[in-house]
Design a protein around this motif. Structure first.
Motif, mmCIF file in Angstrom:
data_model
loop_
_atom_site.group_PDB
_atom_site.id
_atom_site.type_symbol
_atom_site.label_atom_id
_atom_site.label_comp_id
_atom_site.label_asym_id
_atom_site.label_seq_id
_atom_site.Cartn_x
_atom_site.Cartn_y
_atom_site.Cartn_z
ATOM 1 N N MET A 63 0.815 -1.218 0.000
ATOM 2 C CA MET A 63 0.000 0.000 0.000
ATOM 3 C C MET A 63 0.846 1.265 0.000
ATOM 4 O O MET A 63 0.384 2.335 0.399
ATOM 5 C CB MET A 63 -0.925 -0.002 1.210
ATOM 6 C CG MET A 63 -2.107 -0.946 1.083
ATOM 7 S SD MET A 63 -3.191 -0.543 -0.306
ATOM 8 C CE MET A 63 -3.949 0.961 0.304
ATOM 9 N N SER A 64 2.082 1.167 -0.464
ATOM 10 C CA SER A 64 2.941 2.359 -0.465
ATOM 11 C C SER A 64 2.435 3.432 -1.420
ATOM 12 O O SER A 64 2.796 4.605 -1.298
ATOM 13 C CB SER A 64 4.379 1.965 -0.835
ATOM 14 O OG SER A 64 4.414 1.390 -2.135
ATOM 15 N N LEU A 65 1.581 3.073 -2.379
ATOM 16 C CA LEU A 65 0.989 4.054 -3.301
ATOM 17 C C LEU A 65 -0.423 4.424 -2.869
ATOM 18 O O LEU A 65 -1.279 4.725 -3.704
ATOM 19 C CB LEU A 65 0.985 3.485 -4.724
ATOM 20 C CG LEU A 65 2.357 3.149 -5.310
ATOM 21 C CD1 LEU A 65 2.211 2.601 -6.726
ATOM 22 C CD2 LEU A 65 3.264 4.382 -5.320
ATOM 23 N N HIS A 66 -0.685 4.422 -1.568
ATOM 24 C CA HIS A 66 -2.033 4.721 -1.081
ATOM 25 C C HIS A 66 -2.486 6.123 -1.457
ATOM 26 O O HIS A 66 -3.678 6.379 -1.634
ATOM 27 C CB HIS A 66 -2.097 4.525 0.443
ATOM 28 C CG HIS A 66 -1.172 5.416 1.205
ATOM 29 N ND1 HIS A 66 -1.555 6.660 1.676
ATOM 30 C CD2 HIS A 66 0.116 5.246 1.592
ATOM 31 C CE1 HIS A 66 -0.545 7.211 2.326
ATOM 32 N NE2 HIS A 66 0.481 6.375 2.297
ATOM 33 N N GLN B 155 -1.916 7.703 -4.297
ATOM 34 C CA GLN B 155 -2.442 7.651 -5.656
ATOM 35 C C GLN B 155 -3.815 6.993 -5.691
ATOM 36 O O GLN B 155 -4.691 7.409 -6.474
ATOM 37 C CB GLN B 155 -1.457 6.890 -6.554
ATOM 38 C CG GLN B 155 -0.098 7.559 -6.693
ATOM 39 C CD GLN B 155 0.853 6.769 -7.563
ATOM 40 O OE1 GLN B 155 0.433 5.876 -8.318
ATOM 41 N NE2 GLN B 155 2.155 7.077 -7.476
ATOM 42 N N PHE B 156 -3.994 5.985 -4.880
ATOM 43 C CA PHE B 156 -5.320 5.351 -4.789
ATOM 44 C C PHE B 156 -6.367 6.355 -4.304
ATOM 45 O O PHE B 156 -7.482 6.416 -4.850
ATOM 46 C CB PHE B 156 -5.252 4.151 -3.838
ATOM 47 C CG PHE B 156 -6.597 3.648 -3.398
ATOM 48 C CD1 PHE B 156 -7.378 2.864 -4.233
ATOM 49 C CD2 PHE B 156 -7.097 3.971 -2.146
ATOM 50 C CE1 PHE B 156 -8.626 2.404 -3.831
ATOM 51 C CE2 PHE B 156 -8.339 3.511 -1.724
ATOM 52 C CZ PHE B 156 -9.106 2.725 -2.572
ATOM 53 N N THR B 157 -6.036 7.157 -3.305
ATOM 54 C CA THR B 157 -6.985 8.128 -2.770
ATOM 55 C C THR B 157 -7.321 9.195 -3.807
ATOM 56 O O THR B 157 -8.481 9.607 -3.949
ATOM 57 C CB THR B 157 -6.414 8.778 -1.498
ATOM 58 O OG1 THR B 157 -6.189 7.759 -0.522
ATOM 59 C CG2 THR B 157 -7.377 9.810 -0.930
ATOM 60 N N ILE B 158 -6.328 9.623 -4.550
ATOM 61 C CA ILE B 158 -6.575 10.626 -5.593
ATOM 62 C C ILE B 158 -7.509 10.062 -6.666
ATOM 63 O O ILE B 158 -8.419 10.747 -7.153
ATOM 64 C CB ILE B 158 -5.243 11.082 -6.214
ATOM 65 C CG1 ILE B 158 -4.425 11.883 -5.186
ATOM 66 C CG2 ILE B 158 -5.491 11.927 -7.465
ATOM 67 C CD1 ILE B 158 -3.025 12.243 -5.663
ATOM 68 N N ALA B 159 -7.350 8.803 -7.024
ATOM 69 C CA ALA B 159 -8.140 8.197 -8.100
ATOM 70 C C ALA B 159 -9.570 7.898 -7.668
ATOM 71 O O ALA B 159 -10.493 7.940 -8.498
ATOM 72 C CB ALA B 159 -7.460 6.917 -8.575
ATOM 73 N N THR B 160 -9.784 7.625 -6.383
ATOM 74 C CA THR B 160 -11.109 7.182 -5.936
ATOM 75 C C THR B 160 -11.777 8.137 -4.951
ATOM 76 O O THR B 160 -12.995 8.043 -4.735
ATOM 77 C CB THR B 160 -11.001 5.803 -5.252
ATOM 78 O OG1 THR B 160 -10.152 5.925 -4.090
ATOM 79 C CG2 THR B 160 -10.409 4.769 -6.196
ATOM 80 N N GLY B 161 -11.007 9.015 -4.329
ATOM 81 C CA GLY B 161 -11.565 9.869 -3.286
ATOM 82 C C GLY B 161 -11.753 9.157 -1.962
ATOM 83 O O GLY B 161 -12.405 9.696 -1.056
ATOM 84 N N VAL B 162 -11.219 7.947 -1.815
ATOM 85 C CA VAL B 162 -11.375 7.146 -0.595
ATOM 86 C C VAL B 162 -10.102 7.265 0.244
ATOM 87 O O VAL B 162 -9.028 6.833 -0.204
ATOM 88 C CB VAL B 162 -11.650 5.670 -0.931
ATOM 89 C CG1 VAL B 162 -11.756 4.842 0.352
ATOM 90 C CG2 VAL B 162 -12.924 5.548 -1.758
ATOM 91 N N PRO B 163 -10.178 7.810 1.445
ATOM 92 C CA PRO B 163 -8.984 7.885 2.294
ATOM 93 C C PRO B 163 -8.603 6.513 2.827
ATOM 94 O O PRO B 163 -9.462 5.654 3.054
ATOM 95 C CB PRO B 163 -9.416 8.819 3.436
ATOM 96 C CG PRO B 163 -10.897 8.654 3.505
ATOM 97 C CD PRO B 163 -11.353 8.408 2.101
#
Length: 370
Positions: A287-290, A292-300
């Motif tokens: 999950m080191s790219l968490h 980028q995941f938040t930016i793509a989905t809006g999910v913290p």
């Protein structure tokens, strides 16, 4: 030989020749003598070095129904404190010993094996990987009539049928139906500790909204990976905290951070906005790219404290259930997307005690229905 009078002390019982688990003939003689002397059950238990419940249960189970010829006019005093179920009965030590001896022979036919209809009901649900507790609740639901009492068992009865009575190939067949797959019971072991794998700033679980902690609002997810043989393959798992609904991430080409990020984004984007409020993960380096995941989905993404897997309790429990489908030490990359969907559907169709015996699929359907 005449009995000693009530004013004479009764002899102490001699040690039993059998197991100390069972009351001996001498102990039963003393119980009968003390009962005539109106001694309390607790006093008798203290004299014999037994639990009061043992003496009370002995009097209740092994007393003889009182007939009109044996009834006496001596009033019962409150100090005797006889169990309610033994009122109108006399405790006779030799008759009590005979009843206990007749009840003791082993082995006895267990209830599940004595009733084919009950056995078939249980076996069918074990084949669907239901837990013994889920099976027992289903029995209560499907057979509510008290006249069908034979169709009711306790979860421990099912465990005993599997772990105690089963032998050889039968044991192997039965234990594979249990979620743990164990051939014998084991104490719980401490969960394997995990160490932080990256330094990038993280939102910690202490910062997670209170609505996620008390499961009051849907849309808060817990996630993790289950790892395959030689750490070379993985399957991602997501569990919704309120409904316990399970979704699986297909990672056929490995668990590199980019692949995990892409699989999470693809899965989360299939859900409506009101069911994507947060994600809680451990501190694994996948999950080191968490960010980028938040930016793509809006999910913290909120991270658990080190060595604290219980902070994702729903997900840890689910991973344990999934190990029956995906055993440790196997190559998880061989499983297709369709197979993962079928496993998730089977889990989501199981009734859950924590959901008042609804299924996760039923609870999620209510959230998706306008």
């Amino acid at each position: 030989m005449p009995r000693p009078s009530s004013s004479s002390p009764s002899p102490s019982p001699s040690p039993s020749s059998g197991s100390s688990r069972y009351l001996s003939q001498d102990e039963r003689l003393l119980i009968a003598d003390r009962r005539r002397e109106k001694v309390t059950i607790r006093a008798i238990a203290a004299e014999l070095g037994r639990a009061p419940s043992t003496i009370s249960r002995e009097i209740t189970r092994n007393s003889t129904p009182r007939t009109s010829t044996t009834r006496t006019s001596t009033p019962r005093t409150s100090t005797a404190r006889a169990p309610k179920s033994s009122r109108g009965r006399d405790y006779r030590p030799y008759a009590a010993q005979a009843r206990a001896d007749a009840r003791r022979p082993r082995p006895k036919t267990r209830k599940i094996h004595a009733h084919p209809r009950l056995r078939e009901f249980i076996q069918t649900r074990l084949d669907l990987r239901w837990s013994p507790e889920q099976i027992c609740h289903a029995l209560l639901t499907d057979f509510p009539d008290p006249a069908e009492k034979v169709m009711r068992v306790a979860p421990e009865t099912i465990y005993q049928a599997i772990y105690v009575q089963a032998r050889g190939q039968l044991r192997r067949d039965l234990t594979t139906a249990l979620r743990t797959g164990r051939a014998r019971r084991k104490p719980r072991r401490q969960a394997q500790q995990r160490h932080p794998r990256f330094i990038e700033p993280m939102l910690m679980i202490s910062e997670r909204p209170a609505e996620a902690e008390d499961r009051a609002v849907p849309g808060h997810w817990e996630g993790d990976l289950i790892i395959g043989k030689n750490n070379g393959s993985a399957i991602g798992t997501l569990v919704e905290r309120q409904t316990r609904y399970v979704m699986l991430l297909h990672l056929p080409t490995g668990r590199a951070t980019e692949r995990v990020r892409d699989a999470l984004v693809q899965t989360i984007q299939t859900l409506p906005a009101h069911l994507t409020r947060s994600l809680t993960w451990d501190q694994g380096n996948e999950m080191s790219l968490h960010g980028q995941f938040t930016i793509a989905t809006g999910v913290p993404v909120y991270f658990c404290d080190p060595h604290s897997p219980w902070q994702r309790g729903s997900n840890e429990n689910t991973n344990g259930l999934l190990r029956q489908y995906f055993p440790k030490g196997t190559d998880l990359a061989t499983h297709t997307r369709q197979h993962l969907d079928a496993v998730a559907a089977e889990l989501n169709a199981r009734p859950r005690k924590t959901l008042d015996w609804d299924t996760p699929a039923q609870r999620l359907h209510k959230l998706l229905t306008p």
